[in-house]
Scaffold this active site. Structure first.
Site, PDB file in Angstrom:
ATOM      1  N   ASP A   1      34.446  30.846  29.395  1.00  0.00           N
ATOM      2  CA  ASP A   1      35.174  32.109  29.273  1.00  0.00           C
ATOM      3  C   ASP A   1      36.318  32.022  28.270  1.00  0.00           C
ATOM      4  O   ASP A   1      36.630  33.001  27.589  1.00  0.00           O
ATOM      5  CB  ASP A   1      35.717  32.532  30.638  1.00  0.00           C
ATOM      6  CG  ASP A   1      34.648  33.221  31.469  1.00  0.00           C
ATOM      7  OD1 ASP A   1      33.459  33.013  31.195  1.00  0.00           O
ATOM      8  OD2 ASP A   1      35.011  33.973  32.389  1.00  0.00           O
TER       9      ASP A   1
ATOM     10  N   SER B   1      40.962  37.588  33.518  1.00  0.00           N
ATOM     11  CA  SER B   1      40.844  36.159  33.748  1.00  0.00           C
ATOM     12  C   SER B   1      41.749  35.772  34.903  1.00  0.00           C
ATOM     13  O   SER B   1      42.790  36.392  35.138  1.00  0.00           O
ATOM     14  CB  SER B   1      41.257  35.402  32.483  1.00  0.00           C
ATOM     15  OG  SER B   1      41.500  34.048  32.766  1.00  0.00           O
TER      16      SER B   1
ATOM     17  N   CYS C   1      32.636  26.105  36.275  1.00  0.00           N
ATOM     18  CA  CYS C   1      33.469  27.163  35.722  1.00  0.00           C
ATOM     19  C   CYS C   1      33.002  28.556  36.131  1.00  0.00           C
ATOM     20  O   CYS C   1      31.839  28.788  36.402  1.00  0.00           O
ATOM     21  CB  CYS C   1      33.515  27.046  34.199  1.00  0.00           C
ATOM     22  SG  CYS C   1      34.351  25.549  33.629  1.00  0.00           S
ATOM     23  N   ASP C   2      33.970  29.432  36.195  1.00  0.00           N
ATOM     24  CA  ASP C   2      33.845  30.881  36.274  1.00  0.00           C
ATOM     25  C   ASP C   2      32.565  31.412  36.898  1.00  0.00           C
ATOM     26  O   ASP C   2      32.371  31.294  38.084  1.00  0.00           O
ATOM     27  CB  ASP C   2      34.088  31.465  34.875  1.00  0.00           C
ATOM     28  CG  ASP C   2      35.519  31.177  34.419  1.00  0.00           C
ATOM     29  OD1 ASP C   2      35.693  30.276  33.605  1.00  0.00           O
ATOM     30  OD2 ASP C   2      36.445  31.823  34.922  1.00  0.00           O
ATOM     31  N   LYS C   3      31.677  32.003  36.099  1.00  0.00           N
ATOM     32  CA  LYS C   3      30.497  32.663  36.645  1.00  0.00           C
ATOM     33  C   LYS C   3      29.458  31.696  37.168  1.00  0.00           C
ATOM     34  O   LYS C   3      28.546  32.077  37.901  1.00  0.00           O
ATOM     35  CB  LYS C   3      29.837  33.536  35.563  1.00  0.00           C
ATOM     36  CG  LYS C   3      30.222  34.989  35.593  1.00  0.00           C
ATOM     37  CD  LYS C   3      31.697  35.227  35.800  1.00  0.00           C
ATOM     38  CE  LYS C   3      32.461  34.853  34.588  1.00  0.00           C
ATOM     39  NZ  LYS C   3      33.866  34.552  34.778  1.00  0.00           N
TER      40      LYS C   3
ATOM     41  N   GLU D   1      36.758  40.126  30.394  1.00  0.00           N
ATOM     42  CA  GLU D   1      38.079  39.739  30.863  1.00  0.00           C
ATOM     43  C   GLU D   1      39.120  40.070  29.793  1.00  0.00           C
ATOM     44  O   GLU D   1      38.817  40.091  28.602  1.00  0.00           O
ATOM     45  CB  GLU D   1      38.121  38.241  31.176  1.00  0.00           C
ATOM     46  CG  GLU D   1      37.307  37.877  32.397  1.00  0.00           C
ATOM     47  CD  GLU D   1      37.390  36.397  32.742  1.00  0.00           C
ATOM     48  OE1 GLU D   1      37.050  36.060  33.887  1.00  0.00           O
ATOM     49  OE2 GLU D   1      37.782  35.606  31.876  1.00  0.00           O
TER      50      GLU D   1
ATOM     51  N   CYS E   1      39.837  24.709  33.791  1.00  0.00           N
ATOM     52  CA  CYS E   1      41.243  24.898  33.385  1.00  0.00           C
ATOM     53  C   CYS E   1      42.187  24.807  34.577  1.00  0.00           C
ATOM     54  O   CYS E   1      41.894  25.281  35.668  1.00  0.00           O
ATOM     55  CB  CYS E   1      41.403  26.213  32.654  1.00  0.00           C
ATOM     56  SG  CYS E   1      40.469  26.284  31.109  1.00  0.00           S
TER      57      CYS E   1
END
Length: 571
Positions: free
Chosen positions: A78, A475, A119-121, A449, A191
């Site tokens: 992202d 985000s 991560c994320d998705k 985002e 992150c």
């Protein structure tokens, strides 16, 4: 064994010949076949090392008598996709991830699956697949990145996006920007703040689909590899006991996840992903449940971006078991909820796996005690009003006290890029309400985002003076009065599409309301005159995604999703 369908009997001699082409020996045909879905890549810092994590998990499987076989899963970074065309593709990959894992697991007869995201998705996509397949499974992520350091202060990806705004405002030179660029992201891992990836990895512990430590053990620690080995051992026990994801992903599990979310102050994206996972598990998760849980759950942590602490600090303080320990003092979580290793309370007693420590809050400056919270209510809030009758979401814990209630003129932008340019050019003033529309699941398409504009606002010192509302999303690294997921979105004719420059917007986060101060007759007249913008994308996957996707309030799942719902998890 389910895998016998691809490796036992005379009719499967051709199949065995293909397995032997992979190096299989006769003994392996007698043992369970364990799929390892791993999203290793060389473009995502959080995924760079996942092959190492996967090997450790495979070692655990072999130690316990199984046969591990890994297969790749895609993943978008992202941060790298942020602020340009690439961000349209991020959320839509969640559905591709779930679909592709389903295809691989069903086609190859796996007996069980270990899911290795970071991560994320990718985390919610794998959890959706786990719930949909309902094969014995466990999640072990790659772990968070260590925070960068400069002059004794922690740095995260947020530092970089805010620095861009600081340079534009003349508060920082380009030399200092380069210095931060070299220091903010020191190595592999997701992150370092309580952003979406770490939020979802922590929430996975509360859902009961991962061993304790999954959300907080830093990526570079050997402890992460030991956790992966324990997860490999655990999957064989899960298979033996026939523990299925849908027996773990219960209504109690989702309430526990929301309670942890509120205590930690997680990313607003969890309000997008938890309903999607719940749908695959057979439930409808009502967005109003978020407010119900928030009303009774105190906010105990202020990790970046809401504060300066990083995930490594949360881990040193005792991690998710320590937070659950605090919440358990007033029965704000159900410690009897089933998990892949027993019940949730086992994580507090050190019984989840061999060598796990008994839960303790080792730093009350990082995890505040229940009796001394940052706030009596949780870190997220769902708002409703004429601008968002189906709901919208804000990370309340990252909003400055003076912005919890605000009223100002709308500054209208039909896309993120135009809003960012206006911020950088100094055209946004204190008291404005930035409106970014046509960035929802359909209108984006893909629901981008907005870290670039919110980071620029923070860097210019405007995050405590300007509100931003959007039918897109934010985000987890975002802070300030940033309100996303406005539903219905502009592309579906929501009121956000009818706003004009200068319309007054009233926001009351504590009162859970968001409204445009417009007379009903004015709204009706504008609606008669409204015409939607032409689609931004007319071919390829994004065009198909836009045709199929539901609203953010429903988790942005596909409308043709065949998962049935057994009931509602709501107030």
């Amino acid at each position: 064994m389910r895998s016998d369908s691809v490796k036992q009997g005379m009719a499967r001699a051709p199949h065995r010949s293909l397995f032997k082409a992979l190096g299989f020996i006769e003994e392996e045909f007698k043992r369970p076949l364990i799929g390892i879905a791993v999203s290793k890549s060389e473009i995502v810092p959080g995924h760079l090392h996942l092959d190492t994590v996967a090997r450790a998990a495979a070692d655990g499987v072999r130690l316990a008598g199984g046969v591990p076989v890994s297969f790749p899963v895609i993943g978008v970074c992202d941060g790298i996709a942020m602020g340009h065309e690439g961000m349209r593709y991020s959320l839509p990959t969640r559905e591709l991830i779930a679909d592709s894992i389903e295809c691989m697991a069903m086609a190859h007869g796996f007996d069980a699956v270990i899911y290795i995201p970071n991560c994320d998705k990718i985390v919610p996509g794998m959890l959706m697949a786990a719930a949909r397949l309902n094969l014995p499974g466990i999640v072990v992520s790659g772990g968070p990145m260590l925070a960068g350091r400069r002059d004794g202060k922690p740095l995260t990806l947020t530092s970089m996006f805010e620095a861009v705004g600081a340079v534009a405002a003349g508060k920082m030179g380009e030399g200092e920007l380069l210095d931060l660029e070299d220091l903010s992201c020191p190595g592999c891992g997701s992150c370092a703040g309580m952003f979406t990836a770490n939020s979802m990895n922590c929430v996975t512990e509360a859902l009961g689909m991962a061993l304790p430590g999954n959300g907080t053990i830093p990526a570079v620690m050997a402890e992460r590899l030991r956790l992966a080995k324990h997860s490999g051992l655990a999957i064989m026990e899960i298979l033996r006991k026939d523990i299925r994801p849908r027996s773990v992903l219960t209504g109690a599990a989702f309430r526990n996840a929301l309670a942890l979310d509120m205590a930690l102050g997680c990313s607003t994206n969890t309000a997008l992903h938890l309903p999607a996972i719940a749908r695959e598990a057979g439930f409808t998760l009502d967005l109003d449940l978020l407010n119900q849980v928030s009303a009774v759950t105190p906010n105990l942590c202020r990790l970046a971006p809401a504060g300066h602490d990083a995930i490594e600090d949360l881990h040193a303080a005792g991690g998710i078991p320590a937070v659950l320990l605090e919440l358990g003092k007033k029965n704000l979580v159900d410690l009897g909820a089933p998990t892949v290793y027993g019940v949730l309370g086992d994580a507090l007693k050190g019984r989840a796996y061999a060598g796990q420590r008994i839960a303790a809050n080792r730093d009350t400056a990082i995890i505040r005690p229940l009796e001394n919270p940052y706030s009596a209510t949780g870190g997220l809030a769902a708002l409703r009003g004429n601008l968002a009758p189906a709901g919208c979401v804000v990370k309340r814990s990252a909003v400055a006290p003076g912005m919890l209630a605000s009223r100002g003129p709308a500054r209208i932008f039909n896309g993120e890029e135009d809003a960012f340019d206006a911020i950088m050019a100094g055209r946004i003033k204190a008291g404005d309400v930035i409106v970014i529309r046509y960035e929802g699941p359909k209108g984006g398409p893909g629901m981008k985002e907005m870290l670039a504009p919110t980071g620029a606002l923070a860097g210019m010192g405007l995050d405590d003076k300007v509100a931003l509302i959007t039918d897109g999303r934010f985000s987890g690294a975002t802070k300030g009065a940033a309100i996303g997921h406005i539903s219905p979105e502009a592309a579906e004719g929501g009121l956000i599409a009818l706003l004009e420059e200068g319309d007054l917007i009233s926001i009351d986060i504590e009162g859970r309301s968001i409204n445009a101060e417009l007379d009903d007759r004015v709204i009706a007249r504008r609606r008669e005159q409204w015409k939607p913008l032409p689609p931004k994308v007319s071919s390829g996957y994004l065009a198909r995604y836009a045709r199929q996707v539901s609203s953010a309030a429903a988790g942005a799942v596909f409308n043709d999703n065949s998962s049935s719902t057994a009931g509602s998890i709501g107030p």
